[in-house]
Design a protein around this motif. Structure first.
Motif, PDB file in Angstrom:
ATOM      1  N   ALA A  53       0.839  -1.299   0.296  1.00 23.77           N
ATOM      2  CA  ALA A  53       0.076   0.531  -0.411  1.00 23.77           C
ATOM      3  C   ALA A  53       0.449   1.082   0.332  1.00 23.77           C
ATOM      4  CB  ALA A  53      -0.495   0.319   1.126  1.00 23.77           C
ATOM      5  N   LEU A  54       2.293   1.366   0.915  1.00 22.93           N
ATOM      6  CA  LEU A  54       2.853   2.529   0.901  1.00 22.93           C
ATOM      7  C   LEU A  54       3.549   2.722  -0.426  1.00 22.93           C
ATOM      8  CD1 LEU A  54       5.493   1.676   3.712  1.00 22.93           C
ATOM      9  CD2 LEU A  54       2.655   3.393   3.678  1.00 22.93           C
ATOM     10  N   GLN A  55       3.705   1.512  -1.612  1.00 23.86           N
ATOM     11  CA  GLN A  55       3.903   1.742  -2.410  1.00 23.86           C
ATOM     12  C   GLN A  55       3.015   2.279  -3.860  1.00 23.86           C
ATOM     13  OE1 GLN A  55       7.974   1.202  -3.176  1.00 23.86           O
ATOM     14  NE2 GLN A  55       6.695   2.412  -5.380  1.00 23.86           N
ATOM     15  N   LEU A  56       1.926   2.111  -3.468  1.00 18.05           N
ATOM     16  CA  LEU A  56       1.867   2.774  -4.284  1.00 18.05           C
ATOM     17  C   LEU A  56       1.315   4.092  -4.102  1.00 18.05           C
ATOM     18  CD1 LEU A  56      -1.457   0.095  -3.894  1.00 18.05           C
ATOM     19  CD2 LEU A  56      -1.064   0.220  -5.955  1.00 18.05           C
ATOM     20  N   GLU A  57       1.344   4.835  -3.286  1.00 12.51           N
ATOM     21  CA  GLU A  57       1.293   5.972  -2.192  1.00 12.51           C
ATOM     22  C   GLU A  57       2.917   7.025  -3.145  1.00 12.51           C
ATOM     23  OE1 GLU A  57      -0.798   6.411   2.010  1.00 12.51           O
ATOM     24  OE2 GLU A  57       1.338   6.925   1.992  1.00 12.51           O
ATOM     25  N   ARG A  58       3.477   6.035  -3.018  1.00 10.00           N
ATOM     26  CA  ARG A  58       5.132   6.585  -3.692  1.00 10.00           C
ATOM     27  C   ARG A  58       4.587   6.614  -4.955  1.00 10.00           C
ATOM     28  NH1 ARG A  58       7.422   1.623  -1.109  1.00 10.00           N
ATOM     29  NH2 ARG A  58       8.004   2.803   1.688  1.00 10.00           N
ATOM     30  N   ASP A  59       4.341   5.330  -5.478  1.00 12.73           N
ATOM     31  CA  ASP A  59       3.867   5.531  -7.006  1.00 12.73           C
ATOM     32  C   ASP A  59       3.601   7.322  -7.891  1.00 12.73           C
ATOM     33  OD1 ASP A  59       5.531   3.090  -7.766  1.00 12.73           O
ATOM     34  OD2 ASP A  59       4.186   1.991  -7.576  1.00 12.73           O
ATOM     35  N   GLU A  60       1.831   6.888  -6.613  1.00  7.59           N
ATOM     36  CA  GLU A  60       1.571   9.010  -7.167  1.00  7.59           C
ATOM     37  C   GLU A  60       2.383  10.017  -6.292  1.00  7.59           C
ATOM     38  OE1 GLU A  60      -1.045   8.449  -9.469  1.00  7.59           O
ATOM     39  OE2 GLU A  60      -0.443   6.408  -9.608  1.00  7.59           O
ATOM     40  N   GLY A  61       3.680  10.052  -5.816  1.00  4.42           N
ATOM     41  CA  GLY A  61       4.154  10.840  -5.617  1.00  4.42           C
ATOM     42  C   GLY A  61       3.493  11.796  -4.226  1.00  4.42           C
ATOM     43  N   LEU A  62       2.870  10.379  -3.284  1.00  2.06           N
ATOM     44  CA  LEU A  62       1.628  11.230  -2.285  1.00  2.06           C
ATOM     45  C   LEU A  62       2.645  10.376  -0.549  1.00  2.06           C
ATOM     46  CD1 LEU A  62      -1.665   9.826  -3.801  1.00  2.06           C
ATOM     47  CD2 LEU A  62      -0.700  12.155  -3.843  1.00  2.06           C
ATOM     48  N   ASN A  63       3.474  10.622  -0.728  1.00  2.00           N
ATOM     49  CA  ASN A  63       4.570  10.060   0.536  1.00  2.00           C
ATOM     50  C   ASN A  63       5.019  10.854   0.806  1.00  2.00           C
ATOM     51  OD1 ASN A  63       6.079  10.028  -2.059  1.00  2.00           O
ATOM     52  ND2 ASN A  63       7.550   8.538  -1.163  1.00  2.00           N
ATOM     53  N   LEU A  64       4.126  12.048   1.593  1.00  2.00           N
ATOM     54  CA  LEU A  64       4.955  13.137   2.027  1.00  2.00           C
ATOM     55  C   LEU A  64       5.380  13.371   3.055  1.00  2.00           C
ATOM     56  CD1 LEU A  64       1.987  15.453   0.539  1.00  2.00           C
ATOM     57  CD2 LEU A  64       3.989  14.610  -0.827  1.00  2.00           C
ATOM     58  N   ALA A 294     -14.232   1.478  -1.336  1.00  2.00           N
ATOM     59  CA  ALA A 294     -13.240   0.962   0.004  1.00  2.00           C
ATOM     60  C   ALA A 294     -14.663   0.767   1.086  1.00  2.00           C
ATOM     61  CB  ALA A 294     -12.558   2.532   0.482  1.00  2.00           C
ATOM     62  N   ASP A 295     -14.093   1.455   2.563  1.00  2.00           N
ATOM     63  CA  ASP A 295     -15.271   1.676   3.335  1.00  2.00           C
ATOM     64  C   ASP A 295     -16.415   1.349   3.325  1.00  2.00           C
ATOM     65  OD1 ASP A 295     -13.004   1.277   4.785  1.00  2.00           O
ATOM     66  OD2 ASP A 295     -13.371   2.942   6.633  1.00  2.00           O
ATOM     67  N   ALA A 312      -6.107   1.944   0.101  1.00  2.00           N
ATOM     68  CA  ALA A 312      -5.137   2.809  -0.941  1.00  2.00           C
ATOM     69  C   ALA A 312      -5.590   1.605  -1.915  1.00  2.00           C
ATOM     70  CB  ALA A 312      -3.698   2.986  -0.248  1.00  2.00           C
ATOM     71  N   ARG A 313      -5.556   0.716  -1.841  1.00  2.00           N
ATOM     72  CA  ARG A 313      -5.965  -0.856  -3.008  1.00  2.00           C
ATOM     73  C   ARG A 313      -7.140  -0.602  -3.317  1.00  2.00           C
ATOM     74  NH1 ARG A 313      -1.609  -5.627  -3.797  1.00  2.00           N
ATOM     75  NH2 ARG A 313      -1.677  -5.793  -1.233  1.00  2.00           N
TER      76      ARG A 313
END
Length: 408
Positions: A53-64, A294-295, A312-313
């Motif tokens: 899930a963290l990698q999905l954020e990284r791929d979009e430049g969202l891992n601020l 999601a939820d 995230a998924r």
């Protein structure tokens, strides 16, 4: 340019919105609160996001916040004995680190980033009537707000929703000052403490408004001693009560808590909700369909820590489905297909999470016991939190578990 409306400014809604903006879509997000109101509000959740899930954020430049957030490098399991000693205790390293960012930090920051990147934000609580009048202005409406009136647009799926009431009473506090576990003072780990017949305590390293911290998170079996939050105590009393329960049932964890204090005056939360799977397509009074995500459509108890990971998924899966659709209409058939693609993963999370809410069967106790002496077993269990689809192959079925343990 296709116009998309996303109702809800949480993990799934904002991740999808930002990802679509990066691909040139005209995206509007409806949020009930401003970024400052989010930062100034109560904590909204626990969360621990694992590597996929963290990698999905990284791929979009969202891992601020990745650089400053504590790295969660392990996951440990302890089981309390009737005399409050440890009947079982072990820890395993994760193949890749996990992280937990307070949603007040992340959602406020992402909402600001979305506007910076040209997205439109409407600050307004949304009713069904509001959405009905707005829907005709957009090519696609996605409902990502897991609470409130709009959830009622999506019908519960009984055959996939075995529970009709909350299965845990939830209570948490964000704290500073928690001492490290002496077994692994050189790295941080989520600690999963099981109190048989009573509930669970999770200790989650995290990042909040005031820096790195820890989350003390109780899941209590309804009607038991951890189900004691109906009076909604004030924050200091809330923390005092949590610490008293830790001292009573998990004294080895209480030894770490002697210096803890709340990160802020809005750092406690209590509640509970019923796990449920809903139909992904809702219909507005006008007949216009809307897509739940999601939820809204797959809500699991947080006992397995999958909420933000699932969100995230789901956002990544829906993104792929939207882009692949091109200029074709986002009709009901497409909505069901988009959900089915996500459900091919989420079904495994739901099956595993629902199983973990029940008393552990003999083969699961055998697995947890074996993990104390076999690193491979402990590692597979810990890393399964990053990809729960693996549990179907060895953890959930007694025969598969026996075959696996025989092989290691």
């Amino acid at each position: 340019m296709r116009k998309i409306l996303i109702v809800g400014a949480g993990q799934s809604g904002l991740q999808l919105a930002l990802s679509l903006r990066a691909r040139g879509y005209d995206v509007t997000v409806m949020s009930a609160r401003t970024p400052d109101e989010i930062r100034g509000g109560k904590v909204m959740s626990t969360q621990c996001m694992f590597h996929p899930a963290l990698q999905l954020e990284r791929d979009e430049g969202l891992n601020l916040w990745e650089a400053e957030t504590v790295r969660v490098e392990g996951l440990g399991v302890s089981i309390a004995a009737p005399d409050a000693s440890r009947a079982l205790d072990w820890v395993a390293k994760l193949d890749d680190y996990a992280q937990s960012v307070d949603q007040r930090v992340k959602m406020a920051g992402w909402l600001e980033l979305f506007e910076e990147r040209g997205g439109k934000v409407i600050l307004h609580g949304v009713t069904t009537a509001d959405l009905d009048s707005l829907a005709r202005m957009y090519d696609l409406v996605v409902v990502a707000a897991g609470k409130g009136e709009l959830v009622q647009l999506f019908d519960r799926v009984p055959e996939l929703s075995p529970y009709t009431a909350p299965q845990r009473a939830l209570s948490l506090a964000y704290v500073h000052g928690l001492a490290p576990r002496p077994e692994h003072p050189d790295y941080s780990a989520v600690r999963f403490n099981i109190i048989p017949g009573i509930g669970e305590l999770f200790m989650i390293p995290a990042y909040t408004l005031s820096g790195n911290c820890d989350i003390l998170f109780f899941e209590g079996i309804p009607g038991g001693p951890l189900d004691c939050w109906s009076d909604r105590p004030e924050p200091k009393e809330h923390l005092h009560r949590i610490l008293g329960l830790i001292k009573q049932y998990l004294p080895w964890e209480y030894e770490r808590c002697t210096e803890v204090e709340l990160t802020d005056e809005r750092a406690t939360l209590a509640g509970g909700y019923t796990p449920v799977v809903r139909s992904p397509v809702g219909e507005l009074p006008s007949g216009n369909p809307v897509l739940g995500m999601a939820d809204v459509v797959v809500a699991n108890d947080p006992i397995t820590g999958q909420g933000s990971n699932n969100a995230a998924r789901c956002a990544a899966s829906y993104l792929d489905s939207i882009v692949a659709r091109g200029d074709q209409p986002f009709d009901r058939e497409w909505m069901r297909s988009a959900f089915d693609t996500y459900w091919s993963y989420a079904q495994h999370v739901t099956t595993w999470t629902n199983a973990m809410l029940q008393p552990p069967p003999p083969h699961v106790l055998e697995i947890l016991g074996a993990a104390a002496g076999k690193e491979a077993v402990a590692s597979r269990f810990a890393n399964g939190f990053g990809d729960p689809s693996d549990f179907q192959h060895w953890f959930l079925d007694p025969d598969k578990a026996a075959a696996y343990l025989a092989g290691v």
